[in-house]
Design a protein around this motif. Sequence first.
Motif, PDB file in Angstrom:
ATOM      1  N   ILE A   1       5.593   9.424 -15.019  1.00 30.39           N
ATOM      2  CA  ILE A   1       4.944   9.341 -13.702  1.00 30.39           C
ATOM      3  C   ILE A   1       4.561   7.894 -13.380  1.00 30.39           C
ATOM      4  CG2 ILE A   1       2.948  10.065 -12.330  1.00 30.39           C
ATOM      5  CD1 ILE A   1       2.940  12.677 -13.935  1.00 30.39           C
ATOM      6  N   VAL A   2       4.920   7.459 -12.160  1.00 32.90           N
ATOM      7  CA  VAL A   2       4.592   6.113 -11.681  1.00 32.90           C
ATOM      8  C   VAL A   2       3.368   6.157 -10.784  1.00 32.90           C
ATOM      9  CG1 VAL A   2       5.406   4.120 -10.361  1.00 32.90           C
ATOM     10  CG2 VAL A   2       6.991   5.364 -11.842  1.00 32.90           C
ATOM     11  N   TYR A   3       3.382   7.057  -9.794  1.00 30.15           N
ATOM     12  CA  TYR A   3       2.197   7.269  -8.964  1.00 30.15           C
ATOM     13  C   TYR A   3       2.214   8.675  -8.402  1.00 30.15           C
ATOM     14  CZ  TYR A   3       5.117   6.104  -4.833  1.00 30.15           C
ATOM     15  OH  TYR A   3       6.098   6.068  -3.861  1.00 30.15           O
ATOM     16  N   ASN A   4       1.054   9.084  -7.889  1.00 38.47           N
ATOM     17  CA  ASN A   4       0.877  10.465  -7.472  1.00 38.47           C
ATOM     18  C   ASN A   4      -0.086  10.497  -6.289  1.00 38.47           C
ATOM     19  OD1 ASN A   4       0.595  13.223  -7.308  1.00 38.47           O
ATOM     20  ND2 ASN A   4      -0.358  13.484  -9.313  1.00 38.47           N
ATOM     21  N   ASN A   5       0.351  11.064  -5.156  1.00 43.13           N
ATOM     22  CA  ASN A   5      -0.569  11.242  -4.032  1.00 43.13           C
ATOM     23  C   ASN A   5      -0.345  12.612  -3.403  1.00 43.13           C
ATOM     24  OD1 ASN A   5       1.613  11.023  -2.111  1.00 43.13           O
ATOM     25  ND2 ASN A   5       1.454   8.782  -2.218  1.00 43.13           N
ATOM     26  N   SER A   6      -0.954  12.861  -2.261  1.00 41.83           N
ATOM     27  CA  SER A   6      -0.926  14.200  -1.672  1.00 41.83           C
ATOM     28  C   SER A   6       0.462  14.623  -1.207  1.00 41.83           C
ATOM     29  CB  SER A   6      -1.899  14.265  -0.487  1.00 41.83           C
ATOM     30  OG  SER A   6      -1.526  13.335   0.517  1.00 41.83           O
ATOM     31  N   GLU A   7       1.357  13.659  -0.978  1.00 44.17           N
ATOM     32  CA  GLU A   7       2.672  13.990  -0.439  1.00 44.17           C
ATOM     33  C   GLU A   7       3.808  13.781  -1.434  1.00 44.17           C
ATOM     34  OE1 GLU A   7       3.100  11.659   3.081  1.00 44.17           O
ATOM     35  OE2 GLU A   7       1.584  12.767   4.198  1.00 44.17           O
ATOM     36  N   VAL A   8       3.605  12.871  -2.394  1.00 45.57           N
ATOM     37  CA  VAL A   8       4.699  12.467  -3.270  1.00 45.57           C
ATOM     38  C   VAL A   8       4.221  12.341  -4.705  1.00 45.57           C
ATOM     39  CG1 VAL A   8       6.315  10.597  -3.817  1.00 45.57           C
ATOM     40  CG2 VAL A   8       5.906  11.210  -1.435  1.00 45.57           C
ATOM     41  N   LEU A   9       5.067  12.800  -5.637  1.00 39.82           N
ATOM     42  CA  LEU A   9       4.888  12.537  -7.055  1.00 39.82           C
ATOM     43  C   LEU A   9       6.092  11.698  -7.476  1.00 39.82           C
ATOM     44  CD1 LEU A   9       3.330  13.005  -9.664  1.00 39.82           C
ATOM     45  CD2 LEU A   9       4.522  15.183  -9.919  1.00 39.82           C
ATOM     46  N   ALA A  10       5.851  10.468  -7.937  1.00 40.90           N
ATOM     47  CA  ALA A  10       6.944   9.536  -8.216  1.00 40.90           C
ATOM     48  C   ALA A  10       7.106   9.313  -9.719  1.00 40.90           C
ATOM     49  CB  ALA A  10       6.677   8.203  -7.516  1.00 40.90           C
ATOM     50  N   TYR A  11       8.372   9.272 -10.156  1.00 33.82           N
ATOM     51  CA  TYR A  11       8.697   9.086 -11.563  1.00 33.82           C
ATOM     52  C   TYR A  11       9.629   7.889 -11.735  1.00 33.82           C
ATOM     53  CZ  TYR A  11       7.598  14.139 -11.420  1.00 33.82           C
ATOM     54  OH  TYR A  11       7.022  15.369 -11.203  1.00 33.82           O
ATOM     55  N   ALA A  12       9.538   7.258 -12.905  1.00 31.08           N
ATOM     56  CA  ALA A  12      10.544   6.269 -13.298  1.00 31.08           C
ATOM     57  C   ALA A  12      11.697   7.029 -13.937  1.00 31.08           C
ATOM     58  CB  ALA A  12       9.953   5.266 -14.273  1.00 31.08           C
ATOM     59  N   ALA A  13      12.917   6.582 -13.658  1.00 31.21           N
ATOM     60  CA  ALA A  13      14.099   7.279 -14.171  1.00 31.21           C
ATOM     61  C   ALA A  13      15.117   6.274 -14.692  1.00 31.21           C
ATOM     62  CB  ALA A  13      14.727   8.142 -13.076  1.00 31.21           C
ATOM     63  N   LYS A  14      15.742   6.620 -15.785  1.00 29.88           N
ATOM     64  CA  LYS A  14      16.782   5.777 -16.368  1.00 29.88           C
ATOM     65  C   LYS A  14      18.057   6.592 -16.476  1.00 29.88           C
ATOM     66  CE  LYS A  14      18.209   2.021 -18.533  1.00 29.88           C
ATOM     67  NZ  LYS A  14      18.260   0.673 -17.920  1.00 29.88           N
ATOM     68  N   PHE A  15      18.970   6.372 -15.509  1.00 29.95           N
ATOM     69  CA  PHE A  15      20.250   7.068 -15.526  1.00 29.95           C
ATOM     70  C   PHE A  15      21.229   6.283 -16.404  1.00 29.95           C
ATOM     71  CE2 PHE A  15      18.237   8.484 -11.630  1.00 29.95           C
ATOM     72  CZ  PHE A  15      18.520   9.841 -11.613  1.00 29.95           C
ATOM     73  N   GLY A  16      22.215   6.954 -16.891  1.00 31.19           N
ATOM     74  CA  GLY A  16      23.170   6.302 -17.785  1.00 31.19           C
ATOM     75  C   GLY A  16      24.294   5.618 -17.053  1.00 31.19           C
ATOM     76  N   ASP A  17      23.975   4.955 -15.932  1.00 28.12           N
ATOM     77  CA  ASP A  17      25.031   4.307 -15.150  1.00 28.12           C
ATOM     78  C   ASP A  17      24.886   2.790 -15.123  1.00 28.12           C
ATOM     79  OD1 ASP A  17      22.765   4.082 -13.631  1.00 28.12           O
ATOM     80  OD2 ASP A  17      23.458   5.369 -11.991  1.00 28.12           O
ATOM     81  N   GLY A  18      23.986   2.265 -15.961  1.00 19.82           N
ATOM     82  CA  GLY A  18      23.828   0.826 -16.041  1.00 19.82           C
ATOM     83  C   GLY A  18      23.142   0.190 -14.847  1.00 19.82           C
ATOM     84  N   GLU A  19      22.495   0.981 -14.019  1.00 17.63           N
ATOM     85  CA  GLU A  19      21.856   0.451 -12.812  1.00 17.63           C
ATOM     86  C   GLU A  19      20.356   0.230 -12.983  1.00 17.63           C
ATOM     87  OE1 GLU A  19      22.806   2.481  -9.226  1.00 17.63           O
ATOM     88  OE2 GLU A  19      24.941   2.633  -9.696  1.00 17.63           O
ATOM     89  N   GLY A  20      19.878   0.223 -14.209  1.00 16.58           N
ATOM     90  CA  GLY A  20      18.467  -0.075 -14.443  1.00 16.58           C
ATOM     91  C   GLY A  20      17.561   1.109 -14.162  1.00 16.58           C
ATOM     92  N   VAL A  21      16.274   0.804 -14.008  1.00 15.18           N
ATOM     93  CA  VAL A  21      15.258   1.836 -13.780  1.00 15.18           C
ATOM     94  C   VAL A  21      15.208   2.199 -12.300  1.00 15.18           C
ATOM     95  CG1 VAL A  21      12.819   2.424 -14.008  1.00 15.18           C
ATOM     96  CG2 VAL A  21      13.898   0.954 -15.717  1.00 15.18           C
ATOM     97  N   CYS A  22      15.241   3.479 -12.011  1.00 17.90           N
ATOM     98  CA  CYS A  22      15.179   3.966 -10.636  1.00 17.90           C
ATOM     99  C   CYS A  22      13.847   4.675 -10.397  1.00 17.90           C
ATOM    100  CB  CYS A  22      16.333   4.926 -10.347  1.00 17.90           C
ATOM    101  SG  CYS A  22      17.966   4.156 -10.439  1.00 17.90           S
ATOM    102  N   LEU A  23      13.550   4.927  -9.144  1.00 18.56           N
ATOM    103  CA  LEU A  23      12.350   5.669  -8.777  1.00 18.56           C
ATOM    104  C   LEU A  23      12.763   7.017  -8.204  1.00 18.56           C
ATOM    105  CD1 LEU A  23       9.182   5.203  -8.531  1.00 18.56           C
ATOM    106  CD2 LEU A  23       9.619   4.918  -6.092  1.00 18.56           C
ATOM    107  N   VAL A  24      12.244   8.097  -8.761  1.00 19.70           N
ATOM    108  CA  VAL A  24      12.501   9.448  -8.271  1.00 19.70           C
ATOM    109  C   VAL A  24      11.230   9.972  -7.624  1.00 19.70           C
ATOM    110  CG1 VAL A  24      13.044  11.827  -8.908  1.00 19.70           C
ATOM    111  CG2 VAL A  24      14.261   9.934  -9.995  1.00 19.70           C
ATOM    112  N   LYS A  25      11.349  10.431  -6.390  1.00 16.04           N
ATOM    113  CA  LYS A  25      10.183  10.964  -5.687  1.00 16.04           C
ATOM    114  C   LYS A  25      10.355  12.457  -5.445  1.00 16.04           C
ATOM    115  CE  LYS A  25       9.854   7.685  -2.325  1.00 16.04           C
ATOM    116  NZ  LYS A  25       9.193   6.964  -1.230  1.00 16.04           N
ATOM    117  N   GLU A  26       9.386  13.211  -5.912  1.00 12.80           N
ATOM    118  CA  GLU A  26       9.353  14.646  -5.665  1.00 12.80           C
ATOM    119  C   GLU A  26       8.474  14.895  -4.441  1.00 12.80           C
ATOM    120  OE1 GLU A  26       7.378  18.648  -7.628  1.00 12.80           O
ATOM    121  OE2 GLU A  26       7.975  16.999  -8.949  1.00 12.80           O
TER     122      GLU A  26
END
Length: 305
Positions: free
Chosen positions: A49-74
Amino acid sequence: MDPLIHKLRRHLLAWLHRSRSGNRSGAVFFVRRISYKDVRRATEGFHRIVYNNSEVLAYAAKFGDGEGVCLVKELRDFEEGSENFYRQVQLLGRLRHRHLLSLKGFSVGHNHKRLLIFDNVENGSLKEHLNDPLKTPLNWRTRLQIANGVVAALEYLFLFSEPPIYHVSISSSNIMLDENFTAKLSDFGLLTSGDNSIMKPYSEDCMKQKSCKIIFQLGVLILELVTGQSSEMEGSDLIEWIQESRFYNSIDKMIDPDLGNHYDCTELKSLLAVAKLCIKSKDKPSFTMPQLFRYLQKKIDIPHH
């Protein structure tokens, strides 16, 4: 900005979007669908978890495509089968700016989860670098570039997006930093399923109201950049300080100790003047975002890329 120029810009941008996309059916474009399984694996079971508010829960993600760390928002409060989600994917997929996180893909998972996957957040959030003693402190030049970058992103969302984006939240938690410490605004353009106004023009009163809130948040962010102090509880202590008539006399006590003496006094005072104006304009802004952007460019020597 002159209302006629503003109107002409909007019509031109609308035409450019239509001519470039060649797509008038409302289908999603520019964005690929990513499997829920891959997203779950990349976020380590949705635990990073990166941050959390009333509308969004955000995660750091590391996909295996060599594109670094991404942000996933639920996204929260989306009903199953909501077309609003796909309209938002379509809209966010069109937004391209150096200081906005670019949408990499989307996913729909179990329990009606709606997920948006954004690009590079290699260096995490601004809040981490201001508050975590284990992180390398940000130098003065980087802080100026972050402030200028956030204002540039707002100018783009207000004036160069079609439709204009006023659903924006600014805080050190959702200002992300890429591998070069370039600021990326991450919380913008997202409405809940109960709000069907995403493709409708804002009324003038609504734009002013939303602008007031965003400009106020920008002022608090600038204060946090200068002082290194947390802006929790809407930065009440910082706001009281900047509103004092003789606050300039206490700058040396408030500036972030991590900066030492490595900053430009003239630039510092200019930046604090912007923060004071933003805080003062909470109820009635006395300037536009383009004016603020030009002011920063004029007063602060920030290299252009």
